[in-house]
Design a protein around this motif. Structure first.
Motif, mmCIF file in Angstrom:
data_model
loop_
_atom_site.group_PDB
_atom_site.id
_atom_site.type_symbol
_atom_site.label_atom_id
_atom_site.label_comp_id
_atom_site.label_asym_id
_atom_site.label_seq_id
_atom_site.Cartn_x
_atom_site.Cartn_y
_atom_site.Cartn_z
ATOM 1 N N TYR A 228 -2.806 4.703 14.476
ATOM 2 C CA TYR A 228 -3.206 6.049 14.870
ATOM 3 C C TYR A 228 -2.622 6.368 16.245
ATOM 4 O O TYR A 228 -2.920 5.696 17.223
ATOM 5 C CB TYR A 228 -4.747 6.087 14.897
ATOM 6 N N LEU B 59 -14.139 8.059 13.232
ATOM 7 C CA LEU B 59 -14.690 8.490 14.522
ATOM 8 C C LEU B 59 -15.654 9.653 14.357
ATOM 9 O O LEU B 59 -16.285 10.101 15.300
ATOM 10 C CB LEU B 59 -13.546 8.905 15.458
ATOM 11 N N VAL C 166 -2.549 -4.568 23.424
ATOM 12 C CA VAL C 166 -3.379 -5.311 22.465
ATOM 13 C C VAL C 166 -4.762 -4.676 22.309
ATOM 14 O O VAL C 166 -5.727 -5.351 21.983
ATOM 15 C CB VAL C 166 -3.528 -6.799 22.877
ATOM 16 N N LEU C 167 -4.824 -3.373 22.514
ATOM 17 C CA LEU C 167 -6.120 -2.694 22.550
ATOM 18 C C LEU C 167 -6.920 -2.847 21.248
ATOM 19 O O LEU C 167 -8.144 -2.837 21.267
ATOM 20 C CB LEU C 167 -5.921 -1.207 22.874
ATOM 21 N N GLN C 168 -6.243 -3.013 20.130
ATOM 22 C CA GLN C 168 -6.987 -3.211 18.880
ATOM 23 C C GLN C 168 -6.970 -4.649 18.403
ATOM 24 O O GLN C 168 -7.674 -5.016 17.482
ATOM 25 C CB GLN C 168 -6.412 -2.343 17.750
ATOM 26 N N ARG D 197 -16.915 1.728 9.904
ATOM 27 C CA ARG D 197 -16.627 1.587 11.335
ATOM 28 C C ARG D 197 -15.125 1.651 11.579
ATOM 29 O O ARG D 197 -14.330 1.198 10.759
ATOM 30 C CB ARG D 197 -17.144 0.244 11.844
ATOM 31 N N THR D 198 -14.774 2.207 12.747
ATOM 32 C CA THR D 198 -13.357 2.349 13.091
ATOM 33 C C THR D 198 -12.617 1.018 12.990
ATOM 34 O O THR D 198 -11.515 0.948 12.465
ATOM 35 C CB THR D 198 -13.233 2.912 14.511
ATOM 36 N N ARG D 199 -13.264 -0.046 13.484
ATOM 37 C CA ARG D 199 -12.562 -1.333 13.459
ATOM 38 C C ARG D 199 -12.223 -1.757 12.037
ATOM 39 O O ARG D 199 -11.135 -2.250 11.769
ATOM 40 C CB ARG D 199 -13.406 -2.402 14.142
ATOM 41 N N TYR E 120 -12.817 -8.414 28.105
ATOM 42 C CA TYR E 120 -11.768 -7.410 27.898
ATOM 43 C C TYR E 120 -12.394 -6.131 27.365
ATOM 44 O O TYR E 120 -12.134 -5.029 27.839
ATOM 45 C CB TYR E 120 -10.747 -7.974 26.916
ATOM 46 N N TYR F 12 -6.836 -7.571 20.505
ATOM 47 C CA TYR F 12 -7.123 -8.565 21.547
ATOM 48 C C TYR F 12 -8.027 -9.700 21.075
ATOM 49 O O TYR F 12 -8.013 -10.788 21.631
ATOM 50 C CB TYR F 12 -7.792 -7.873 22.741
ATOM 51 N N TYR F 13 -8.836 -9.461 20.055
ATOM 52 C CA TYR F 13 -9.819 -10.465 19.642
ATOM 53 C C TYR F 13 -9.285 -11.371 18.523
ATOM 54 O O TYR F 13 -9.964 -12.249 18.034
ATOM 55 C CB TYR F 13 -11.104 -9.771 19.182
ATOM 56 N N ILE G 229 -9.276 0.230 10.883
ATOM 57 C CA ILE G 229 -8.043 -0.249 11.526
ATOM 58 C C ILE G 229 -7.584 -1.531 10.844
ATOM 59 O O ILE G 229 -6.406 -1.704 10.536
ATOM 60 C CB ILE G 229 -8.279 -0.488 13.034
ATOM 61 N N ASP H 230 -13.878 6.447 25.566
ATOM 62 C CA ASP H 230 -13.198 7.170 24.483
ATOM 63 C C ASP H 230 -12.097 6.333 23.853
ATOM 64 O O ASP H 230 -12.068 6.138 22.643
ATOM 65 C CB ASP H 230 -12.596 8.474 25.012
ATOM 66 N N ALA H 231 -11.206 5.843 24.707
ATOM 67 C CA ALA H 231 -10.089 5.059 24.181
ATOM 68 C C ALA H 231 -10.604 3.794 23.506
ATOM 69 O O ALA H 231 -10.050 3.359 22.502
ATOM 70 C CB ALA H 231 -9.116 4.709 25.301
ATOM 71 N N THR I 229 -12.565 -12.350 25.358
ATOM 72 C CA THR I 229 -12.348 -11.102 24.628
ATOM 73 C C THR I 229 -13.493 -10.127 24.894
ATOM 74 O O THR I 229 -13.286 -8.920 24.962
ATOM 75 C CB THR I 229 -12.257 -11.377 23.119
ATOM 76 N N GLU J 274 -10.056 12.531 12.613
ATOM 77 C CA GLU J 274 -11.155 11.749 13.186
ATOM 78 C C GLU J 274 -12.032 11.171 12.072
ATOM 79 O O GLU J 274 -12.534 10.056 12.184
ATOM 80 C CB GLU J 274 -11.991 12.603 14.138
ATOM 81 N N HIS K 174 -7.587 9.226 24.713
ATOM 82 C CA HIS K 174 -7.933 8.441 23.527
ATOM 83 C C HIS K 174 -6.977 7.302 23.218
ATOM 84 O O HIS K 174 -7.335 6.351 22.551
ATOM 85 C CB HIS K 174 -8.009 9.363 22.302
ATOM 86 N N GLY K 175 -5.751 7.424 23.689
ATOM 87 C CA GLY K 175 -4.745 6.453 23.280
ATOM 88 C C GLY K 175 -4.634 5.252 24.200
ATOM 89 O O GLY K 175 -4.216 4.176 23.784
ATOM 90 N N GLN L 165 -13.405 3.417 21.916
ATOM 91 C CA GLN L 165 -13.935 3.792 20.608
ATOM 92 C C GLN L 165 -12.799 4.017 19.621
ATOM 93 O O GLN L 165 -12.847 3.575 18.479
ATOM 94 C CB GLN L 165 -14.777 5.050 20.755
ATOM 95 N N TYR L 166 -11.746 4.703 20.090
ATOM 96 C CA TYR L 166 -10.598 4.940 19.226
ATOM 97 C C TYR L 166 -9.952 3.633 18.804
ATOM 98 O O TYR L 166 -9.364 3.550 17.748
ATOM 99 C CB TYR L 166 -9.571 5.842 19.937
ATOM 100 N N ALA L 167 -10.045 2.619 19.680
ATOM 101 C CA ALA L 167 -9.432 1.332 19.361
ATOM 102 C C ALA L 167 -10.355 0.477 18.502
ATOM 103 O O ALA L 167 -10.025 -0.653 18.199
ATOM 104 C CB ALA L 167 -9.072 0.589 20.642
ATOM 105 N N GLY L 168 -11.510 1.021 18.123
ATOM 106 C CA GLY L 168 -12.380 0.316 17.200
ATOM 107 C C GLY L 168 -13.453 -0.537 17.851
ATOM 108 O O GLY L 168 -14.078 -1.352 17.189
ATOM 109 N N MET L 169 -13.645 -0.363 19.161
ATOM 110 C CA MET L 169 -14.698 -1.149 19.809
ATOM 111 C C MET L 169 -16.043 -0.452 19.644
ATOM 112 O O MET L 169 -16.108 0.759 19.509
ATOM 113 C CB MET L 169 -14.401 -1.305 21.302
#
Lengths: 507, 354
Positions: free
Chosen positions: A336, A306, A357-359, A325-327, B220, A361-362, A330, B230-231, B217, A301, A344-345, B233-237
């Motif tokens: 991950y 995180l 496209v969870l990470q 920041r996580t973004r 979304y 999409y933008y 990434i 949670d998810a 976006t 984490e 979390h996934g 945050q894990y995805a970087g949002m």
């Protein structure tokens, strides 16, 4: 000869699928009988029929040779059938004894007789070697102990046929060994056990006989002594199984992940990662072995941004990413696969396509100046579904309705497709069946071959030993040793994981 | 739009429809028990709404703020937030639009009207932003803070009107015609109802909500955070930022709803001693509309129709208009027990198979 449990020609249909199709299960008195099959093969349905939660459409059930009609779990309890659920049904704030007697409390003059309850629990615990303290609160004891409380609950209700629903999924290797000893003890004391599982190792360690089911159908029943793991695995999956072995040559490249002097606190402000140093190179799989709760979760984490880093630094590809920041992390090249895939996934109420496209999409090509390009997303999703063999009706299906294995494939597809420099895989195959495990292991090895750095965290020693190029043993938040998987074995690893450092084993 | 219809799951659609039917049936039973004729009552509602242009116009007029309030609740709900503060955001928007119209009364219509509408939206946004900020920074639960913001809005608007914009009749002066949404054309068309151009704003808002949530976006992200913080945050949002954004946008919808009342229906704002109730009805509208834009329009139409038609029910069938509130409450009750309805339907269909 009469069976402890005999289920004859059970059929159970749900709208759209036949979960059980003419299944016969015969459990002899005093044996441990494995009910073996992949996720979704119909094991749980069959056991829910036995426990009275479902009514079979066809078929009969005999308990100790007598025909039984089981309309609800109370009937099952009366017949001496007890279920140890995979997800514990315990009240955290209650003591062990209080949880066990709940619903069937010993009384004196109409009042709760707690002293008697404690005594009964103590006696039962001693008789079966469970070693449980009746006065401790559930929230204060380990998961392994909580499971024993579940076992005691069934024993307290006089069960002589115990169903264990994937009991080892939540346990550490040591706890698994202890559980197997307990099951053997129970059988010795005259109980019969049905063990629902998809893990071969457990079957060969403790079961007497085994019934294999696949896609709701009965495949075969046999004595364990007359079969072998390879046959059993093929029987379960319905085809030959290839065990994925990390056979690619070990050619470490440049450093990708550098963790130095890292300290991290957990929620209670206790330091759980202490001055930890770790390096992962491109082209290698580094496995972290350790008992759950030794800082693995907090370590990853912290790497993923995180969790706040208290001290030390984290570098990916030479770039300092400590407390970023996580973004940003990434984007710097982190992939991950989180431990808890549902929490979390995935966004479970998003479609498979949206989850792909969870990470990203933008970013182009999935979006342009703030507007989603749904057509591009759909196309990508379709491509990944095919490439990673995700079994889903379409990319519009909600992630929630997929099986665990397919959910994990969605995550793996998404993470691998982004082609990250560093891929963290935390318990990537937990709870999955052989087919899915084989697939995911293959993908991890592929990433290594592409020259990526893979950090693997797992509580399954087999997995660590099979896949890793180097194994780092974590204990109380420190890497206490790094060993070569070819020069070690489960015993040595087990000792290291328990904190006993061995001289000369450093690699 | 076709895609929008396809997204609806027919089984989930069943719950609101059955809830409405059950609510109306229970209302009928109550009428029978008290001694009224339910058929005559419902008949007079339907006839007035569909056959008398005045009531048709009034229904659409009543829909405008209801739909906007419903959108506000639904939008926040999509992000996993329960905005009970729509009432306060609406009042803030109402006053801001009226005040803007009066203060800048000398400006030409092309500037003044849009400016006043925007002022309403901006005030609502501010009233949503504050609880959003409190939640994101200090983890103050939005239900608590938005309720409190309602009271602040209620008394602050009263204070401002009394001290700065007061005129006889415990209200603000009437806004200049240049800022008015009222239309003699629409009034003539509906035999003198108060129907105004605000319905265009409501339509734009409905499309905007759908567009923001499913085409951008940001939308979304908002939906992802709503389903699983949670998810996300894990995805970087950035979960906190999305919470603030969601409540702010929600507040804009609510503020616009208030502006429609201020610039359209009433042309002024009175000193309220109690809440208008539109914001709270918005919660019901969103709930019944399954938090979808189209659903909000439909349930907004139903509630507006019941409220407007209820007046004729009183005059034609003698049924007290309060009964309409009971029926609305019953419908909400049944929607709330949606799980029971689904379960019952499941049982029925299963029995049917056997």
């Amino acid at each position: 000869m009469s069976y402890a449990i005999e289920m004859r020609h059970i059929r159970k249909e749900f709208p759209g699928i036949v979960a059980n199709d003419d299944i016969t299960l015969q459990v002899e008195e005093g044996e441990i009988h494995a009910l073996f099959g992949e996720n979704g093969a119909g094991k749980s349905t069959l056991m829910n029929v036995l426990f009275g939660l479902y009514q079979p459409d066809k078929g009969e059930i005999y308990v100790h040779g007598e025909k039984a009609v089981i309309n609800d779990p109370n009937d099952a309890t009366r017949l001496g059938i007890g279920m140890v659920h995979q997800h514990f049904m315990l009240i955290d704030k209650f003591t062990v004894a209080e949880n066990i007697i709940l619903g069937r409390e010993p009384k004196k003059h109409g009042m709760l007789d707690m002293a008697k309850a404690v005594k009964i629990v103590k006696e039962l615990s001693e008789k079966y070697g469970l070693d449980v303290d009746p006065n401790q609160k559930i929230e204060d004891i380990t998961v392994g102990m909580q499971q024993r409380v579940e076992i005691l609950k069934t024993l307290y209700r006089g069960s002589d046929i115990l169903i264990f629903d994937e009991p080892t999924a939540v346990l550490t290797p040591i706890e698994i060994q202890e559980l197997i000893a307990i099951m053997k003890r129970l059988v010795k004391e005259g109980k019969s056990i049905i063990l629902i599982t998809h893990k071969l190792k457990e079957i060969f360690e403790c079961c007497d006989r085994c019934t294999v089911i696949r896609r709701g159908k009965n495949i075969d029943s046999m004595a364990i002594s007359e079969t072998n793991p390879t046959d059993l695995a093929s029987m379960m999956v319905g085809r030959k199984v290839h065990v994925q072995i990390n056979d690619a040559p070990y050619e470490p490249k440049e450093k990708v992940l550098e963790v130095s002097h890292l300290s991290v606190l957990d929620q209670r402000k206790v330091s759980v990662v202490n001055d930890l140093n770790l390096t992962v190179h491109g082209g290698e799989i580094l496995g972290i072995a350790g008992v759950d709760g030794n800082g693995q979760t907090e370590l990853i984490e912290a790497i993923a941004g995180l969790r706040k880093v208290k001290d030390g630094s984290i570098k990916v590809d030479g770039q300092d990413l400590t407390n970023q920041r996580t973004r940003k992390i990434i984007e710097a090249g982190l992939g991950y696969i989180p431990e808890d895939r549902q929490k979390h996934g995935l966004v479970l109420d998003f479609s498979v396509g949206e989850n792909m496209v969870l990470q990203t999409y933008y970013k182009k090509p999935y979006a342009q100046s703030g507007f989603l390009k749904n057509k591009v997303i759909t196309k990508k999703a379709k491509q990944l579904i095919q490439e990673f063999d995700v079994r889903t009706p379409s990319e519009k299906t909600l992630a929630r309705s997929l099986s665990g294995g397919n959910q994990q494939k969605v995550i793996v597809a998404r993470e691998v497709d982004r082609s990250p420099k560093l891929l963290i895989a935390a318990q990537p195959t937990r709870g999955l069946d052989i087919g899915a495990i084989e697939f995911i292991h293959g993908k991890l090895i592929e990433e290594k071959k592409k020259g990526k750095a893979v950090l693997l965290i797992s509580f399954e020693l087999d997995e660590i030993l099979h896949l890793s190029d180097r194994i780092a043993v974590i204990y109380e938040g420190r890497i206490i040793d790094i060993v070569n998987p070819k020069e070690t074995n489960e015993n040595e690893l087990g000792l290291l994981m328990a904190g006993r450092r061995k001289g000369g084993a450093e690699a | 739009m076709i895609k929008l219809v396809k997204k609806i799951n027919w089984m989930t659609l069943l719950v609101p429809v059955i809830s409405v039917i059950l609510g109306l049936l229970c209302g009928a039973v109550i009428m029978l028990v008290i001694g009224y004729n339910p058929i005559l009552a419902y008949q007079s509602i339907v006839e007035s709404i569909f056959l008398q242009p005045y009531y048709t116009g009034e229904t659409i007029r009543a829909m405008i703020p209801l739909v906007l309030a419903g959108l506000a609740v639904a939008f926040a709900f999509r992000t996993g937030l329960f905005n009970i503060g729509v009432e306060g955001q609406l009042m803030a928007g109402w006053l801001a639009s009226v005040a803007c119209a009066i203060v800048f009364g000398h400006l030409p219509r092309v500037i003044l009207l849009p400016l006043s509408v925007l002022a309403g939206g901006a005030a609502g946004a501010l009233w949503g932003y504050i609880p959003g900020l409190l939640k994101a920074k200090f983890k103050v639960h939005e239900v608590i803070s938005t309720i409190m913001m309602n009271y602040i809005a209620l008394y602050t608007t009263a204070y401002i009107i009394k001290n700065f914009l007061y005129t006889e009749g415990e209200r603000t002066p009437t806004i200049p015609a240049a800022a008015s949404l009222a239309s003699p054309f629409l009034a003539n068309l509906t035999q003198g109802s108060r129907l105004h151009w605000g319905f265009i704003v409501a339509i734009i808002a409905v499309v905007a909500m759908w567009f923001i949530l499913w085409k951008t976006t940001k939308g979304y992200e908002l939906r992802a955070v709503g389903f699983s913080p949670d998810a996300s945050q894990y995805a970087g949002m950035n979960v906190s930022r999305n919470i603030i954004l969601s409540l702010t946008i929600s507040g804009i919808f609510a503020g616009l709803g208030g502006a429609m009342e201020g610039l359209g229906t009433y042309q002024y704002m009175t000193i309220n001693s109690t809440f208008t109730g539109i914001g709270f009805n918005g919660i019901a509208v969103a709930l019944l509309g399954l938090n979808t834009p189209i659903g909000v329009v439909l349930s907004g139409a139903l509630f507006a129709g019941l409220q407007t038609g209820g007046l004729t029910m009183q005059s034609n069938a003698g049924v007290p208009v309060e009964l309409i509130q009971i029926i609305i409450a019953l419908i909400i009750f049944f929607v709330g027990s949606g799980y029971v309805i689904k379960w019952a339907m499941g049982r029925l269909t299963r029995k049917g198979h056997k």
